[in-house]
Write a protein that holds these residues in place. Sequence first.
Motif, PDB file in Angstrom:
ATOM      1  N   VAL A 103      12.503   1.401 -39.049  1.00  0.00           N
ATOM      2  CA  VAL A 103      13.136   1.165 -37.757  1.00  0.00           C
ATOM      3  C   VAL A 103      12.092   1.480 -36.701  1.00  0.00           C
ATOM      4  O   VAL A 103      11.602   2.614 -36.606  1.00  0.00           O
ATOM      5  N   LEU A 104      11.720   0.455 -35.916  1.00  0.00           N
ATOM      6  CA  LEU A 104      10.694   0.608 -34.884  1.00  0.00           C
ATOM      7  C   LEU A 104      11.361   0.893 -33.548  1.00  0.00           C
ATOM      8  O   LEU A 104      12.431   0.354 -33.254  1.00  0.00           O
ATOM      9  N   THR A 105      10.729   1.707 -32.748  1.00  0.00           N
ATOM     10  CA  THR A 105      11.199   1.897 -31.382  1.00  0.00           C
ATOM     11  C   THR A 105      11.007   0.609 -30.604  1.00  0.00           C
ATOM     12  O   THR A 105      10.180  -0.236 -30.953  1.00  0.00           O
ATOM     13  N   GLY A 106      11.759   0.453 -29.513  1.00  0.00           N
ATOM     14  CA  GLY A 106      11.594  -0.715 -28.655  1.00  0.00           C
ATOM     15  C   GLY A 106      10.305  -0.639 -27.859  1.00  0.00           C
ATOM     16  O   GLY A 106       9.587   0.373 -27.865  1.00  0.00           O
ATOM     17  N   ASP A 107       9.996  -1.739 -27.169  1.00  0.00           N
ATOM     18  CA  ASP A 107       8.782  -1.766 -26.350  1.00  0.00           C
ATOM     19  C   ASP A 107       8.835  -0.746 -25.217  1.00  0.00           C
ATOM     20  O   ASP A 107       7.817  -0.262 -24.754  1.00  0.00           O
ATOM     21  N   SER A 108      10.027  -0.436 -24.756  1.00  0.00           N
ATOM     22  CA  SER A 108      10.210   0.572 -23.718  1.00  0.00           C
ATOM     23  C   SER A 108      11.445   1.387 -24.077  1.00  0.00           C
ATOM     24  O   SER A 108      12.156   1.074 -25.040  1.00  0.00           O
ATOM     25  N   GLU A 109      11.730   2.407 -23.303  1.00  0.00           N
ATOM     26  CA  GLU A 109      12.866   3.276 -23.612  1.00  0.00           C
ATOM     27  C   GLU A 109      14.195   2.531 -23.553  1.00  0.00           C
ATOM     28  O   GLU A 109      15.158   2.921 -24.210  1.00  0.00           O
ATOM     29  N   THR A 110      14.235   1.466 -22.761  1.00  0.00           N
ATOM     30  CA  THR A 110      15.488   0.722 -22.624  1.00  0.00           C
ATOM     31  C   THR A 110      15.619  -0.409 -23.626  1.00  0.00           C
ATOM     32  O   THR A 110      16.689  -0.999 -23.751  1.00  0.00           O
ATOM     33  N   ASP A 111      14.555  -0.741 -24.341  1.00  0.00           N
ATOM     34  CA  ASP A 111      14.603  -1.842 -25.298  1.00  0.00           C
ATOM     35  C   ASP A 111      15.234  -1.394 -26.612  1.00  0.00           C
ATOM     36  O   ASP A 111      15.095  -0.232 -27.023  1.00  0.00           O
ATOM     37  N   PRO A 112      15.919  -2.299 -27.297  1.00  0.00           N
ATOM     38  CA  PRO A 112      16.586  -1.932 -28.553  1.00  0.00           C
ATOM     39  C   PRO A 112      15.580  -1.683 -29.669  1.00  0.00           C
ATOM     40  O   PRO A 112      14.442  -2.173 -29.625  1.00  0.00           O
ATOM     41  N   PRO A 113      15.972  -0.929 -30.687  1.00  0.00           N
ATOM     42  CA  PRO A 113      15.109  -0.738 -31.852  1.00  0.00           C
ATOM     43  C   PRO A 113      14.961  -2.040 -32.625  1.00  0.00           C
ATOM     44  O   PRO A 113      15.753  -2.971 -32.468  1.00  0.00           O
ATOM     45  N   VAL A 114      13.939  -2.093 -33.465  1.00  0.00           N
ATOM     46  CA  VAL A 114      13.672  -3.273 -34.286  1.00  0.00           C
ATOM     47  C   VAL A 114      13.591  -2.827 -35.747  1.00  0.00           C
ATOM     48  O   VAL A 114      12.620  -2.184 -36.148  1.00  0.00           O
ATOM     49  N   PRO A 115      14.595  -3.140 -36.558  1.00  0.00           N
ATOM     50  CA  PRO A 115      14.521  -2.809 -37.983  1.00  0.00           C
ATOM     51  C   PRO A 115      13.668  -3.820 -38.739  1.00  0.00           C
ATOM     52  O   PRO A 115      13.480  -4.956 -38.290  1.00  0.00           O
ATOM     53  N   THR A 116      13.141  -3.386 -39.880  1.00  0.00           N
ATOM     54  CA  THR A 116      12.358  -4.296 -40.703  1.00  0.00           C
ATOM     55  C   THR A 116      12.874  -4.318 -42.130  1.00  0.00           C
ATOM     56  O   THR A 116      13.408  -3.338 -42.641  1.00  0.00           O
ATOM     57  N   VAL A 117      12.692  -5.474 -42.762  1.00  0.00           N
ATOM     58  CA  VAL A 117      12.917  -5.666 -44.192  1.00  0.00           C
ATOM     59  C   VAL A 117      11.547  -5.923 -44.809  1.00  0.00           C
ATOM     60  O   VAL A 117      10.786  -6.755 -44.308  1.00  0.00           O
ATOM     61  N   VAL A 118      11.212  -5.215 -45.868  1.00  0.00           N
ATOM     62  CA  VAL A 118       9.926  -5.409 -46.528  1.00  0.00           C
ATOM     63  C   VAL A 118      10.149  -6.199 -47.809  1.00  0.00           C
ATOM     64  O   VAL A 118      10.943  -5.805 -48.666  1.00  0.00           O
ATOM     65  N   SER A 119       9.461  -7.325 -47.925  1.00  0.00           N
ATOM     66  CA  SER A 119       9.584  -8.186 -49.099  1.00  0.00           C
ATOM     67  C   SER A 119       8.331  -8.086 -49.957  1.00  0.00           C
ATOM     68  O   SER A 119       7.217  -8.149 -49.438  1.00  0.00           O
ATOM     69  N   PRO A 120       8.484  -7.986 -51.276  1.00  0.00           N
ATOM     70  CA  PRO A 120       7.313  -7.981 -52.143  1.00  0.00           C
ATOM     71  C   PRO A 120       6.761  -9.371 -52.435  1.00  0.00           C
ATOM     72  O   PRO A 120       5.753  -9.509 -53.134  1.00  0.00           O
TER      73      PRO A 120
END
Length: 220
Positions: A103-120
Motif C-alpha cells: 500500500v503506497l502513500t498518495g502523492d500528497s497528504e490529501t491523495d488516496p493510497p495506492v495498493p499494489t498486486v504483485v504478479s509472478p
Amino acid sequence: MTPFSDLARAAYCPRQLYYARRDGDRDVPGEARARIDLAFRYPSLVDAPDATLRRLPIRRSPAAYRRNLSRLRERGDYDRLSNPEHQLAFRSGKDCHGTVHKVLTGDSETDPPVPTVVSPGEPPESGVWEPQAVRAVAVAKAVAWEREREVPRALVEYPSVGTVREVRLTTRKKAAYRRALRAARAIDGPPSRVDDDRCSACDYRERCGTGRRSFRSLLG
C-alpha cells in the motif's frame, strides 16, 4: 467474504476455482513466491551484476532487466514502491479480503493510497490480464472500505520483468469485478466447461475434460 485469489480465479475460469476450492489448492508455488519477492528488492537489483541476476527467477536477460528497472526508477512513485507504507498486509473489505502486497502513500497528504498486486508472471503487451485487473479492483475496494475513502486506482507489478502497470477503477473494470464476485459466490458444484486457450496447461484439465491453458501458467 471472498478471498482476492478466488476472485482472480473466477475471472479466469469459474470451473478452475471450483476444483481449487474442492482440493484446497491455496498454496502459491515456490518459484512464483520467489518472483513475487523480487518486488521488495528493486534497489538492490537495479545495479546488480549479471552473475547475481542469473541466479534469480527473472524473465529477461540481465541487461534487459537492469534497463527495465532503470526505467522503473524514473517513476515518480519509485521510492514508495521500494519503501511502501505497508507490505504484505491483510485487508478486509465489504465483499472480499486477503493479502495486499503493498500500500503506497498518495502523492500528497490529501491523495488516496495506492495498493499494489504483485504478479509472478508476464504482462500482456499493454494493460494487465483481466484476472489481475479484477484482483486489483478488489484490493482497491478493500483498502477504500478500511480507510473510508475512495481509492480510484491500483498498480500491478511484474517484478520478474521489471514492469509496473496501472489499473483505474473504471466502470468496465468494476463491472468485471462484480461478475467475478457473482461467479465466485454462485459456485456450489462444477460450473459449465469452457474450451479455449485457457485450458491446455490447466492443472485440472484431465478431470475437467477440456483441452488448453491455465490460470497458473498465465500468471506465472
